[in-house]
Every structure is written in C-alpha cells, then in structure tokens.
Design an enzyme around this catalytic site. Structure first.
Site, PDB file in Angstrom:
ATOM      1  CG  HIS A   1      -1.786  -1.135   1.390  1.00  0.00           C
ATOM      2  ND1 HIS A   1      -2.115  -1.661   2.610  1.00  0.00           N
ATOM      3  CD2 HIS A   1      -2.433  -1.895   0.477  1.00  0.00           C
ATOM      4  CE1 HIS A   1      -2.929  -2.692   2.448  1.00  0.00           C
ATOM      5  NE2 HIS A   1      -3.124  -2.857   1.158  1.00  0.00           N
TER       6      HIS A   1
ATOM      7  CE  LYS B   1       2.556   3.335   5.536  1.00  0.00           C
ATOM      8  NZ  LYS B   1       1.523   2.389   5.148  1.00  0.00           N
TER       9      LYS B   1
ATOM     10  CE1 TYR C   1       0.457  -0.313   9.164  1.00  0.00           C
ATOM     11  CE2 TYR C   1      -1.158  -0.887  10.839  1.00  0.00           C
ATOM     12  CZ  TYR C   1      -0.455  -1.198   9.703  1.00  0.00           C
ATOM     13  OH  TYR C   1      -0.666  -2.405   9.097  1.00  0.00           O
TER      14      TYR C   1
ATOM     15  CG  ASP D   1      -4.133  -5.928   0.101  1.00  0.00           C
ATOM     16  OD1 ASP D   1      -4.203  -4.769  -0.349  1.00  0.00           O
ATOM     17  OD2 ASP D   1      -3.839  -6.171   1.293  1.00  0.00           O
TER      18      ASP D   1
END
Length: 183
Positions: free
Chosen positions: A63, A72, A132, A168
C-alpha cells in the site's frame, strides 16, 4: 533509543529502543520526539495512530498513497511480521529498491517509512499486532495498492498466504499502480 539509517531506502530509519528487563518482563520507550528530531524528522507531524491485528500467513499490502503520500512509523507490538518497503519516489537515489525486515514484540523496533514508499507485511505468528503512526489523516480516495506477487518486485514472502483483503487480491501490477499514483 537510537536511530539507524536503512541503506536500501533513502530517508528510512529503524528506531531501536533500549529495553529495561527484569523478572517482571520489560519496559521500553517506543517513541521519543528528541530521537525522531535527531534523525531530521518532525515528531509533531504524526497525526493519527492505528493498529491492525493479523493471524499467521495474512498478507497486507503493498500500500501507498497518491498525492503528497504518507510517511509512517510502523512497529510490531505483539508477535512477529515480515515487513517490506519499496521506494517508489522517482527522484530518490534508491528508486525501486526494496528492503525487508523482521519486526517483533521482542525488539519493539520501529520502522520509519518515508512518503512515496509502498509498504506491506505478512504475519509470522498466530497473532501479530502492528501499530502505525501516520503523518496525514487517512483519505481512502488516495489509496494505491500494488500486487504483492508482482514478478518485477519478486518479494520473498516467507509463508504461504492464508488470507488477504479483496483489494489486495485484485491489486494491479507495479507498472499499473505507478500510473494510478501519478494521476
């Protein structure tokens, strides 16, 4: 806690905590604004924290976000994961380079992924929790997904995939995703 550059991906860092262990277990700092700042990053830039839980063999990714991208901090807070970063910044000296990591609850190492890099992981333990911290609020309209089995990337996923999201599973190739990212 110390910051170490990831040589395969310009601008990526591993933040390695110093655990204090005794008969009760351990304690460690998982985020330190001064250490993040010493790596040239703005600790105040992170605006959202999220957590995912996966079971063994689950694959999430690859992603990234279009537009300004998304930086991130990623940490496996419970269990173990095989983590992947692909540099897709066309102006980066490490463009299209890949880096692989094993992140685990034993080390609590945090990986900083710069904006413009794709990210994915596979759970290696029966349960794996991934934390995250991102620098922009999530906007689903900017989501870009890349096929995790794209032959151009040749990612050596360690386990057979037991589950992945429909998004995905249906992800386009790297070439198609790069076109989408630029639009």
């Amino acid at each position: 806690m110390k910051a170490t550059k990831v040589p395969e991906i310009t601008g990526a860092y591993l933040f390695e905590p110093t655990p204090y262990a005794d008969e009760r277990g351990f304690f460690c700092r998982t985020f330190d604004a001064d250490v993040v700042r010493s790596a040239g990053l703005d600790p105040d830039a992170f605006v959202q924290d999220s957590l995912s839980r996966s079971v063994r063999g689950v694959l999430r990714g690859l992603h990234l976000r279009s537009g300004a991208g998304e930086a991130k901090l990623v940490r496996c807070s419970y269990g173990r994961i095989f983590d992947v970063v692909v540099d897709l910044r066309t102006d980066s000296p490490t463009y299209r380079s890949r880096a692989f990591f094993e992140l685990s609850d034993e080390t609590q190492v945090t990986l900083y992924i710069p904006a413009g890099c794709a990210h994915g992981f596979q759970a290696l333990t029966e349960t794996a929790d991934v934390s995250y911290r991102i620098d922009r609020p999530h906007d689903p309209a900017e989501d870009v997904t890349i096929a995790s089995d794209d032959p151009e990337l040749a990612i050596p996923w360690p386990l057979p995939v037991t589950s992945m999201s429909q998004r995905d599973r249906e992800a386009p190739s790297l070439a198609e995703s790069l076109q989408q990212k630029e639009s």
